[in-house]
Design a protein around this motif. Structure first.
Motif, PDB file in Angstrom:
ATOM      1  N   ASN A 128       2.059 -84.842   4.419  1.00 14.78           N
ATOM      2  CA  ASN A 128       3.129 -85.578   4.876  1.00 14.78           C
ATOM      3  C   ASN A 128       3.945 -85.020   6.126  1.00 14.78           C
ATOM      4  O   ASN A 128       4.195 -83.715   6.189  1.00 14.78           O
ATOM      5  CB  ASN A 128       4.179 -86.079   3.972  1.00 14.78           C
ATOM      6  CG  ASN A 128       5.050 -87.090   4.386  1.00 14.78           C
ATOM      7  OD1 ASN A 128       5.671 -87.097   5.404  1.00 14.78           O
ATOM      8  ND2 ASN A 128       5.140 -87.878   3.460  1.00 14.78           N
ATOM      9  N   PRO A 179       8.478 -83.466   6.990  1.00 18.14           N
ATOM     10  CA  PRO A 179       9.123 -82.114   7.250  1.00 18.14           C
ATOM     11  C   PRO A 179       8.972 -81.571   8.549  1.00 18.14           C
ATOM     12  O   PRO A 179       9.931 -81.015   9.259  1.00 18.14           O
ATOM     13  CB  PRO A 179       8.631 -81.452   6.032  1.00 18.14           C
ATOM     14  CG  PRO A 179       8.296 -82.271   4.992  1.00 18.14           C
ATOM     15  CD  PRO A 179       7.751 -83.535   5.653  1.00 18.14           C
ATOM     16  N   ILE A 196      11.907 -80.523   3.490  1.00 20.47           N
ATOM     17  CA  ILE A 196      12.815 -81.166   4.671  1.00 20.47           C
ATOM     18  C   ILE A 196      14.059 -80.111   4.992  1.00 20.47           C
ATOM     19  O   ILE A 196      14.082 -79.662   6.093  1.00 20.47           O
ATOM     20  CB  ILE A 196      13.287 -82.619   4.352  1.00 20.47           C
ATOM     21  CG1 ILE A 196      12.149 -83.520   4.484  1.00 20.47           C
ATOM     22  CG2 ILE A 196      14.343 -82.935   5.334  1.00 20.47           C
ATOM     23  CD1 ILE A 196      12.456 -84.830   4.111  1.00 20.47           C
ATOM     24  N   LEU A 233       8.826 -82.909  -0.562  1.00 15.34           N
ATOM     25  CA  LEU A 233       9.708 -83.246   0.717  1.00 15.34           C
ATOM     26  C   LEU A 233      11.154 -83.066   0.542  1.00 15.34           C
ATOM     27  O   LEU A 233      11.752 -82.439   1.505  1.00 15.34           O
ATOM     28  CB  LEU A 233       9.421 -84.847   0.697  1.00 15.34           C
ATOM     29  CG  LEU A 233       7.987 -85.259   1.253  1.00 15.34           C
ATOM     30  CD1 LEU A 233       8.209 -87.041   1.215  1.00 15.34           C
ATOM     31  CD2 LEU A 233       7.610 -84.868   2.465  1.00 15.34           C
ATOM     32  N   ALA A 246       3.909 -79.629   2.395  1.00 13.40           N
ATOM     33  CA  ALA A 246       4.237 -81.089   2.101  1.00 13.40           C
ATOM     34  C   ALA A 246       3.284 -81.956   1.852  1.00 13.40           C
ATOM     35  O   ALA A 246       3.442 -83.087   1.376  1.00 13.40           O
ATOM     36  CB  ALA A 246       4.944 -81.654   3.245  1.00 13.40           C
ATOM     37  N   PHE A 294       4.103 -90.737  -0.024  1.00 14.77           N
ATOM     38  CA  PHE A 294       5.224 -90.456  -0.437  1.00 14.77           C
ATOM     39  C   PHE A 294       5.217 -90.004  -2.301  1.00 14.77           C
ATOM     40  O   PHE A 294       5.622 -89.418  -2.807  1.00 14.77           O
ATOM     41  CB  PHE A 294       6.384 -91.417  -0.091  1.00 14.77           C
ATOM     42  CG  PHE A 294       6.851 -91.302   0.988  1.00 14.77           C
ATOM     43  CD1 PHE A 294       7.652 -90.215   1.885  1.00 14.77           C
ATOM     44  CD2 PHE A 294       6.398 -92.333   2.033  1.00 14.77           C
ATOM     45  CE1 PHE A 294       7.784 -90.216   3.245  1.00 14.77           C
ATOM     46  CE2 PHE A 294       6.501 -92.198   3.296  1.00 14.77           C
ATOM     47  CZ  PHE A 294       7.478 -91.265   3.966  1.00 14.77           C
TER      48      PHE A 294
END
Length: 325
Positions: free
Chosen positions: A249, A252, A100, A96, A246, A89
């Motif tokens: 990551n 999302p 998201i 994010l 992202a 993160f």
């Protein structure tokens, strides 16, 4: 000199030089076995997928890909699990925070557009949503909760939003495996190859539940399996594009996945009138049908960063600098 990839928190790890087929096959076998184990009782229990416990057990089964990544990374590749699946993160918070909500909106738009196009192509429906709102109010009154139409609609939408947030957890169980880990492992196959092979693995993972009617209810199972493979190619493309945005990551993508699962029925219900369900075609009129597949591919093409395609294909040895998204 470029820093080691593990210290670039804003970007995903570079893909491997070639597809690590042994870890990929072990990952797939574990994920398949765990879902098959979860689905097995419903091949025999009365009601099958309509059994009261089905949705709960299926939600647990959705963690199978994440569990498979833990086993593979810890026992086979012996790397950092959080790095391997993209659950970092630091340096990604802005992405994010942007992707998201965008992922949710994109999937909502696809679900809604599929329902609207269904009605426009001639399936009975009410694009104003007034029929659904009236029916919702009556249903609540029959359940002992009389309330004005706006309040009833607000309650249904609020419950849907809560369900979306709750179902993000099992959806992340899938996304950690498919888009967090497998997406990167298959990149040496090239852009098209990675998407198609990844989607094939993902779609066939669903076989234990697809064969008992989970997707395309009432349709012949061979046709359902074939159409679902095509739908998974489109969705793998979309969820992968969101993951690229992202920085690797998968969170999302989990929100997009949860939105698909949580709102597809609502989208159809809002435009439904008498005769809608009888005349709609699951192979055409849903996000997993021809209309939804076309919309999904279009959205994925727009979302996929231009520079990301350069990370697909055989990788050169030596220090690598990932493309800026």
């Amino acid at each position: 000199m470029s820093p080691h990839p593990a210290h670039r928190p804003a970007e995903m790890l570079p893909p491997p030089h070639s597809v690590p087929w042994k870890p990929v096959l072990i990952f797939a076998a574990i994920a398949y076995a765990l879902l098959a184990l979860s689905a097995a009782p419903f091949w025999f229990l009365p009601g099958g997928i309509t059994h009261p416990l089905y949705s709960w057990v299926l939600s647990a089964g959705m963690f199978a890909p994440a569990i498979a990544t833990v086993i593979v990374v810890k026992l086979v590749t012996r790397g950092s699990w959080r790095d391997e699946v993209g659950l970092r993160f630091r340096g990604r918070w802005k992405r994010l925070a942007l992707w998201i909500p965008l992922a949710v909106l994109v999937m909502l738009a696809i679900n809604a557009a599929s329902a609207v196009i269904m009605v426009l192509r001639g399936v009975p429906g009410d694009l104003t949503g007034s029929t659904w709102a009236h029916a919702t109010t009556i249903a609540m009154a029959d359940a002992g909760a009389e309330m004005p139409v706006p309040v009833a609609v607000t309650v249904v939408l609020a419950v849907t939003a809560v369900n979306l947030l709750v179902s993000v957890i099992p959806a992340l169980g899938e996304e950690i495996g498919w888009r967090g880990w497998l997406w990167r492992q298959l990149k040496p196959l090239g852009f098209t190859g990675a998407i198609v092979v990844g989607a094939l693995i993902w779609s066939l993972w669903h076989l234990p539940i697809t064969l008992i009617g989970h997707n395309y209810p009432g349709a012949p199972r061979p046709l359902a399996i074939g159409m679902f493979i095509i739908a998974c190619v489109a969705l793998h493309f979309l969820f992968g594009a969101i993951t690229e945005r992202a920085g690797g990551n998968p969170l999302p993508a989990a929100f997009a996945h949860s939105t698909l699962n949580s709102t597809v029925g609502l989208a159809v219900s809002i435009v439904a009138t008498q005769g809608t369900l009888e005349q709609m075609n699951w192979f055409i009129d849903t996000p997993l049908g021809v209309i939804g597949i076309a919309l999904t591919v279009f959205a994925a093409y727009l979302i996929m960063p231009r520079g990301a395609r350069g990370t697909f294909g055989p990788q050169q040895h030596g220090p690598q600098t990932p493309d800026v998204l």
